[in-house]
Design a protein around this motif. Structure first.
Motif, mmCIF file in Angstrom:
data_model
loop_
_atom_site.group_PDB
_atom_site.id
_atom_site.type_symbol
_atom_site.label_atom_id
_atom_site.label_comp_id
_atom_site.label_asym_id
_atom_site.label_seq_id
_atom_site.Cartn_x
_atom_site.Cartn_y
_atom_site.Cartn_z
ATOM 1 N N ALA A 52 -3.669 14.629 8.757
ATOM 2 C CA ALA A 52 -3.772 16.050 8.415
ATOM 3 C C ALA A 52 -2.399 16.711 8.377
ATOM 4 O O ALA A 52 -2.131 17.563 7.520
ATOM 5 C CB ALA A 52 -4.672 16.758 9.429
ATOM 6 N N MET B 293 -0.578 16.433 5.039
ATOM 7 C CA MET B 293 -1.159 17.042 3.843
ATOM 8 C C MET B 293 -0.204 18.100 3.286
ATOM 9 O O MET B 293 0.416 18.854 4.027
ATOM 10 C CB MET B 293 -2.511 17.679 4.161
ATOM 11 N N GLN C 299 1.573 12.572 1.924
ATOM 12 C CA GLN C 299 0.146 12.669 2.211
ATOM 13 C C GLN C 299 -0.592 11.469 1.642
ATOM 14 O O GLN C 299 -0.129 10.807 0.707
ATOM 15 C CB GLN C 299 -0.435 13.958 1.638
ATOM 16 N N LEU D 126 -9.238 18.210 5.637
ATOM 17 C CA LEU D 126 -9.233 17.181 4.600
ATOM 18 C C LEU D 126 -10.289 17.458 3.532
ATOM 19 O O LEU D 126 -10.067 17.210 2.338
ATOM 20 C CB LEU D 126 -9.464 15.802 5.225
ATOM 21 N N THR E 188 -9.528 15.889 -0.270
ATOM 22 C CA THR E 188 -9.269 14.485 0.063
ATOM 23 C C THR E 188 -10.558 13.701 0.245
ATOM 24 O O THR E 188 -10.702 12.580 -0.270
ATOM 25 C CB THR E 188 -8.418 14.402 1.341
#
Length: 310
Positions: free
Chosen positions: A195, A198, A203, A230, A235
């Motif tokens: 995380a 990101m 990432q 996420l 993601t």
């Protein structure tokens, strides 16, 4: 969509020299104990300077830790690199890493926890497999259960071939959170670090991925928050499946309920309870490797060789 396999790395040979670096936090190392432990298994150690340094919550300065990382990869005598411990520090190095140097010198790279940042970056910018596996201090020298060591050496030495299921001790039952079968590239590691990267160039590239996650010292609501981050980043919608490792300190029933709430709308297989991460035993997983996850049968099968003979 067909996935291109990440490249295997040269296998750890019998009597191969292993480099020890500390790219994250500091920890005292009993050099004699570490040396004798590895010699008993056929290997010598080359310990880099930052292992013995301490700069607050870091094992040496950023320059020291980065130099050790580069030197360990560049050294042709070193056949594998293991990290001393996790903690914190590897994200500070990412934008200074010479990925060309690492790409030219592939070798097994092993660690977990904060080391996840290096796994994500190396996987993304070199295209070769790394190993989410034991740290020298906490795991190999910490007298963890035998599967920790067996899993470590069997993968690095090439004893687990394409088409083989990775062994998981029957004493630790797995839970099918979402049934189904998925084929994809295994990537991930520590959920907090995933995380934290990101929105950066490091990432996780989640397209076609079977996501592996683990964590420690994070209560359930924080795990919820990290997964939600996420999800909102888009993601989770790209994933083919999820393998959940040890989420230390969180009630398993409550965790599996959260996992079902999070992943059921995606209709992907989710298998929970894999003993990898901040746990005992701590099984090694090949990051970047093509695998098949069968959540119903509770199996993880390698679909490529992750090391090749030198």
């Amino acid at each position: 969509m067909a996935l291109t396999p990440h490249h295997p790395v040269p296998a750890l040979p019998i009597e191969g020299l292993i480099g020890v670096i500390a790219p994250a936090g500091p920890a005292p190392l009993d050099t004699e104990k570490a040396t004798q432990w590895m010699r008993a298994r056929g290997h010598e150690l080359r310990i880099f300077p930052g292992v013995y340094e301490k700069d607050g919550y870091l094992a040496g300065s950023d320059d020291t830790r980065l130099n050790d990382l580069h030197a360990a990869f560049a050294d042709p005598e070193i056949k594998a690199i293991i990290c001393l411990r996790g903690g914190y520090g590897t994200p500070r190095l990412l934008d200074r890493i010479d990925f060309d140097l690492i790409r030219r010198n592939p070798k097994p790279f092993i660690g977990y926890s904060d080391i996840t940042a290096l796994h994500l970056a190396i996987n993304r910018y070199t295209g070769f497999v790394t190993f989410h596996g034991p740290l020298l201090n906490a795991d190999l020298l910490g007298d963890k259960e035998p599967p920790t060591v067996t899993s470590f050496f069997s993968l690095l030495r090439g004893q687990v071939k394409a088409g083989s299921a990775l062994n998981h001790p029957a004493a630790y039952p797995l839970t099918t959170v979402g049934p189904g079968i998925a084929h994809g590239r295994l990537l991930g590691g520590n959920l907090s670090i995933i995380a934290a990267t990101m929105g950066t160039p490091y990432q996780i590239d989640a397209e076609g991925v079977i996501l592996f996650i683990e964590d420690v010292n994070e209560p359930l609501y924080r795990i919820d928050r990290l997964l939600t981050q996420l999800r909102l980043a888009g993601t989770l919608a790209k994933l083919r499946g999820v393998l959940v490792g040890d989420i230390a300190g969180v009630d398993l029933e409550a965790l599996n309920r959260l996992l079902k709430q999070t992943f059921a709308p995606l209709r992907i297989p989710v298998l929970s309870g894999w003993r990898s991460g901040h746990c005992d035993p701590n099984l090694t997983l090949p990051m970047g490797a093509l695998v098949t996850l069968d959540a119903g049968e509770k199996r993880l099968v390698l679909e490529q060789d992750v090391v090749v003979s030198r």
